[in-house]
Design an enzyme around this catalytic site. Structure first.
Site, mmCIF file in Angstrom:
data_model
loop_
_atom_site.group_PDB
_atom_site.id
_atom_site.type_symbol
_atom_site.label_atom_id
_atom_site.label_comp_id
_atom_site.label_asym_id
_atom_site.label_seq_id
_atom_site.Cartn_x
_atom_site.Cartn_y
_atom_site.Cartn_z
ATOM 1 N N ARG A 209 1.569 -3.073 12.958
ATOM 2 C CA ARG A 209 0.836 -3.477 14.225
ATOM 3 C C ARG A 209 1.487 -4.533 14.984
ATOM 4 O O ARG A 209 1.731 -5.469 14.486
ATOM 5 C CB ARG A 209 -0.593 -3.719 13.650
ATOM 6 C CG ARG A 209 -1.540 -2.513 13.503
ATOM 7 C CD ARG A 209 -1.780 -1.548 14.713
ATOM 8 N NE ARG A 209 -2.549 -0.514 14.632
ATOM 9 C CZ ARG A 209 -1.986 0.791 13.980
ATOM 10 N NH1 ARG A 209 -0.830 0.954 13.845
ATOM 11 N NH2 ARG A 209 -3.127 1.662 13.812
ATOM 12 N N GLU B 224 1.165 -2.457 24.470
ATOM 13 C CA GLU B 224 1.866 -1.296 24.412
ATOM 14 C C GLU B 224 1.530 -0.137 25.838
ATOM 15 O O GLU B 224 0.301 -0.263 25.894
ATOM 16 C CB GLU B 224 1.454 -0.741 23.160
ATOM 17 C CG GLU B 224 2.314 -1.223 22.058
ATOM 18 C CD GLU B 224 2.101 -0.429 20.672
ATOM 19 O OE1 GLU B 224 1.264 0.599 20.617
ATOM 20 O OE2 GLU B 224 2.361 -0.978 19.726
ATOM 21 N N THR C 290 6.906 -2.015 11.565
ATOM 22 C CA THR C 290 6.354 -0.804 12.029
ATOM 23 C C THR C 290 4.819 -0.543 11.841
ATOM 24 O O THR C 290 4.276 0.574 11.474
ATOM 25 C CB THR C 290 7.168 0.307 11.304
ATOM 26 O OG1 THR C 290 6.891 0.064 9.620
ATOM 27 C CG2 THR C 290 8.590 0.251 11.587
ATOM 28 N N HIS D 224 6.072 3.090 19.101
ATOM 29 C CA HIS D 224 5.132 3.394 18.437
ATOM 30 C C HIS D 224 5.026 4.723 17.807
ATOM 31 O O HIS D 224 4.222 5.372 17.748
ATOM 32 C CB HIS D 224 3.935 2.941 19.038
ATOM 33 C CG HIS D 224 2.815 2.530 18.038
ATOM 34 N ND1 HIS D 224 1.641 1.727 18.321
ATOM 35 C CD2 HIS D 224 2.455 3.073 16.752
ATOM 36 C CE1 HIS D 224 1.058 1.782 17.096
ATOM 37 N NE2 HIS D 224 1.396 2.424 16.550
ATOM 38 N N ALA E 229 6.828 5.492 14.671
ATOM 39 C CA ALA E 229 7.009 5.535 13.177
ATOM 40 C C ALA E 229 6.428 6.757 12.476
ATOM 41 O O ALA E 229 6.931 7.339 11.691
ATOM 42 C CB ALA E 229 6.950 4.280 12.719
ATOM 43 N N GLY F 39 0.860 -1.216 -0.016
ATOM 44 C CA GLY F 39 0.062 -0.109 -0.070
ATOM 45 C C GLY F 39 0.898 1.021 0.079
ATOM 46 O O GLY F 39 2.194 1.064 -0.361
ATOM 47 N N ARG F 40 0.372 2.207 0.541
ATOM 48 C CA ARG F 40 1.391 3.579 0.685
ATOM 49 C C ARG F 40 2.561 3.548 0.991
ATOM 50 O O ARG F 40 3.652 3.837 0.765
ATOM 51 C CB ARG F 40 0.363 4.577 1.064
ATOM 52 C CG ARG F 40 -0.898 5.350 0.361
ATOM 53 C CD ARG F 40 -1.266 6.620 1.225
ATOM 54 N NE ARG F 40 -2.319 7.259 0.212
ATOM 55 C CZ ARG F 40 -3.638 7.106 0.527
ATOM 56 N NH1 ARG F 40 -3.951 6.279 1.254
ATOM 57 N NH2 ARG F 40 -4.477 7.861 -0.292
ATOM 58 N N ILE F 41 2.565 2.745 2.509
ATOM 59 C CA ILE F 41 3.726 2.760 3.174
ATOM 60 C C ILE F 41 4.497 1.776 2.218
ATOM 61 O O ILE F 41 5.941 1.877 2.410
ATOM 62 C CB ILE F 41 3.363 2.384 4.415
ATOM 63 C CG1 ILE F 41 2.630 3.405 5.230
ATOM 64 C CG2 ILE F 41 4.649 2.122 5.302
ATOM 65 C CD1 ILE F 41 2.091 2.903 6.663
#
Length: 325
Positions: free
Chosen positions: A237, A266, A235, A284, A286, A155-157
């Site tokens: 879940r 977390e 980076t 968390h 990023a 996807g975008r990332i």
């Protein structure tokens, strides 16, 4: 009419001079900050949101109990693209629109992903630890050039990671269920199955959303497919990786290292991952560089104004079926 918007994310507290606050207050609405680092328990969240008309949300939980306690909530606008902390079904039943802020932080996540990958590749943490004891010891590491990077999710990332990794000379494998053939051809990505990607990669990075299908997608069996010289980076879940299996794989030498920005719980209090010499950790963070955080907050604010004005937001709506209920 003045509506109340509650700002929940820690990084947005007391940002009165930021554009998103000026946008909301300029439209005549009340902006309220929690002014504290929220623990992730519903009973702590409820007092802050129960009287809100809209919430700019972080990673705090919106369980059915939290949502039921909200008498006039119209929108939960999540900063980021993940919404697994929100019970969308419960929100939909109450006519509460759940939204995200796509396109705002993918570059920041890609930057942090590459930071972890390169730190592991060059053993930056190992060199730091050696020098912090007063020693001057050098050892050779494998260059990223011509190493194989497996990108799980394009996807975008994932696409942003590919573009960065190509400049360092990585050969790229990709796994994606959707049609990304044009992007793959343009950027020299070889599309393969997840199993083949794990078997061939020197570095693996995860960029898929958390769902029933992806929960523990990296488990004992899939870690066993990886090279014993390989590293994995997450980076996205935390529960994409079964942490108990990862700890064992790192301790046994089944894999060489891990870079983690996210964890099953977390903060990961007491996790052995925090003290392992072959693991790099970040909290968390990023997707939260300054530019991305401002962009997400602004988009969340504009989304809320759309909802108040009776307009369906153009992007990031998770449950359009809640509209107009």
């Amino acid at each position: 009419m003045s509506e109340k918007i509650v700002v929940m994310p820690t990084q947005l507290q007391d940002r009165d001079d930021w554009g998103f606050v000026k946008t909301l207050r300029g439209a005549g609405h009340e902006v309220s900050f929690t002014k504290k680092d929220l623990e992730l328990e519903p009973e702590i969240v409820i007092p802050f949101v129960k009287d809100a008309d809209a919430v700019i949300a972080g990673s705090e939980p919106y369980t059915p109990e939290v949502i039921e306690a909200c008498g006039k909530l119209q929108a939960i606008s999540r900063t980021g693209v993940g919404y697994d902390a929100v019970n969308v079904e419960a929100a939909t039943r109450k006519g509460i629109l759940v939204t995200t802020t796509p396109g705002q932080n993918h570059e920041a996540v890609a930057d942090m992903t590459m930071t972890h990958i390169l730190s592991l590749a060059r053993d930056l943490l190992g060199f730091h630890r050696i020098m912090s004891t007063g020693r001057w010891v050098r050892h050779l590491v494998q260059s990223p050039r011509d190493s194989v990077l497996g990108v799980v999710g394009l996807g975008r990332i994932g696409k942003a990671v590919v573009k960065r990794a190509k400049t360092f000379g990585f050969n790229i494998l990709g796994y994606e269920k959707l049609d990304v053939g044009e992007f793959a051809r343009e950027h020299g990505v070889e599309l393969v199955s997840l199993e083949e990607l794990l078997q061939r990669s020197d570095f693996v990075t995860l960029h898929v959303p958390l769902s029933d299908d992806t929960w523990y997608m990296i488990n004992e069996d899939r870690l066993a497919l990886m090279k014993n010289t390989a590293c994995i980076v997450n980076t996205a879940r935390g529960p994409l990786i079964k942490e108990a299996a990862l700890v064992e794989a790192l301790r046994s030498g089944q894999i060489a290292g891990a870079g983690l920005d996210v964890f099953e719980a977390e903060p990961p209090e007491g996790s052995p991952l925090l003290s392992m010499e072959n693991v790099t950790c970040s909290p968390h963070i990023a997707g939260l560089d300054l530019e991305a955080t401002q962009g997400m907050a602004q988009m969340a604010a504009e989304t809320i104004l759309d909802v108040f004005a009776g307009r369906m937001p153009k992007e990031g709506v998770i449950n359009p079926e809640a509209w107009g209920q």
